[in-house]
Design an enzyme around this catalytic site. Sequence first.
Site, mmCIF file in Angstrom:
data_model
loop_
_atom_site.group_PDB
_atom_site.id
_atom_site.type_symbol
_atom_site.label_atom_id
_atom_site.label_comp_id
_atom_site.label_asym_id
_atom_site.label_seq_id
_atom_site.Cartn_x
_atom_site.Cartn_y
_atom_site.Cartn_z
ATOM 1 N N GLY A 1 0.822 -1.186 0.000
ATOM 2 C CA GLY A 1 0.000 0.000 0.000
ATOM 3 C C GLY A 1 0.866 1.251 0.000
ATOM 4 O O GLY A 1 2.088 1.181 0.120
ATOM 5 N N THR B 1 8.095 6.156 -2.270
ATOM 6 C CA THR B 1 9.058 6.444 -1.226
ATOM 7 C C THR B 1 10.457 6.132 -1.735
ATOM 8 O O THR B 1 10.638 5.577 -2.817
ATOM 9 C CB THR B 1 8.750 5.672 0.072
ATOM 10 O OG1 THR B 1 9.479 6.263 1.151
ATOM 11 C CG2 THR B 1 9.111 4.200 -0.046
ATOM 12 N N MET C 1 5.858 4.116 6.026
ATOM 13 C CA MET C 1 5.353 2.751 6.199
ATOM 14 C C MET C 1 4.436 2.372 5.051
ATOM 15 O O MET C 1 3.684 3.208 4.548
ATOM 16 C CB MET C 1 4.593 2.611 7.514
ATOM 17 C CG MET C 1 5.459 2.740 8.727
ATOM 18 S SD MET C 1 4.582 2.404 10.254
ATOM 19 C CE MET C 1 5.934 2.702 11.416
ATOM 20 N N GLY D 1 6.937 -3.074 5.134
ATOM 21 C CA GLY D 1 7.036 -2.595 6.509
ATOM 22 C C GLY D 1 7.362 -1.125 6.622
ATOM 23 O O GLY D 1 6.640 -0.287 6.091
ATOM 24 N N CYS E 1 5.459 9.918 -0.573
ATOM 25 C CA CYS E 1 4.143 9.387 -0.202
ATOM 26 C C CYS E 1 3.002 10.184 -0.847
ATOM 27 O O CYS E 1 1.847 10.101 -0.413
ATOM 28 C CB CYS E 1 3.969 9.366 1.319
ATOM 29 S SG CYS E 1 5.265 8.432 2.168
#
Length: 234
Positions: free
Chosen positions: A89, A93, A161, A173, A191
């Site tokens: 998801g 990044t 994350m 993770g 993000c």
Amino acid sequence: MNKNVNLQDLGLKDYKETWDYQESIFKDILDIKIKNRRENTELPTPNYFLFVEHPHVFTLGKSGDMTNLLLNETQLKEKGASFYKINRGGDITYHGPGQIVGYPILDLDNFFTDIHKYLRFLEEVIILTLDEYGIVATRSDGETGVWIDAGTPFARKICAMGVRASRWVTMHGFALNVNANLGYFDNIIPCGIRGKGVTSLNVELGKATVNETEVKQKIQKHFQDLFEATFVEK
């Protein structure tokens, strides 16, 4: 329920190799769960926690927007960076040297079956770790990860994350900036969030470098406490 977690530190490792390794572990756990359901067996499922550091790489989550990558293929090569679309998801990044990446590959049936709680626990592990360095970090409403000065004009993200889960088995993770080269974040809209900064632990502490082994030890301690888990080094 098996709350032992196999801990592995992979050191500096290529992103795609690590992704393939995660997928193989993920599949093995799923296969055990499927066998248990089909054959009415109760074989224990293992859990893993991988520490790793990646060479420069940008990754885009399955719901991400390609326009958040501000480099073309030639520019990526000039930066010595690679790029992958992946199955977690979140949006885009960056991973690179000086960043501690943690990949818990857990069967949440061994812990609790709640993805929201799982993400909040991962955030709490990082928040408690940073607190040991005198850094006040928090969550930001609607934005997964860990932030400093959230809700102010000075908000900056220190830990990203993104996870994938199937049949309550997790992968991917968190990525905590410890001694990260923050200049690489200028090549993306991190993000997909505009107008907010990114930071690193060494910057916040005003140090050239922070001991990454020490940070990992603190992460391990808080992970074990929150998840009531026991790490087994492999």
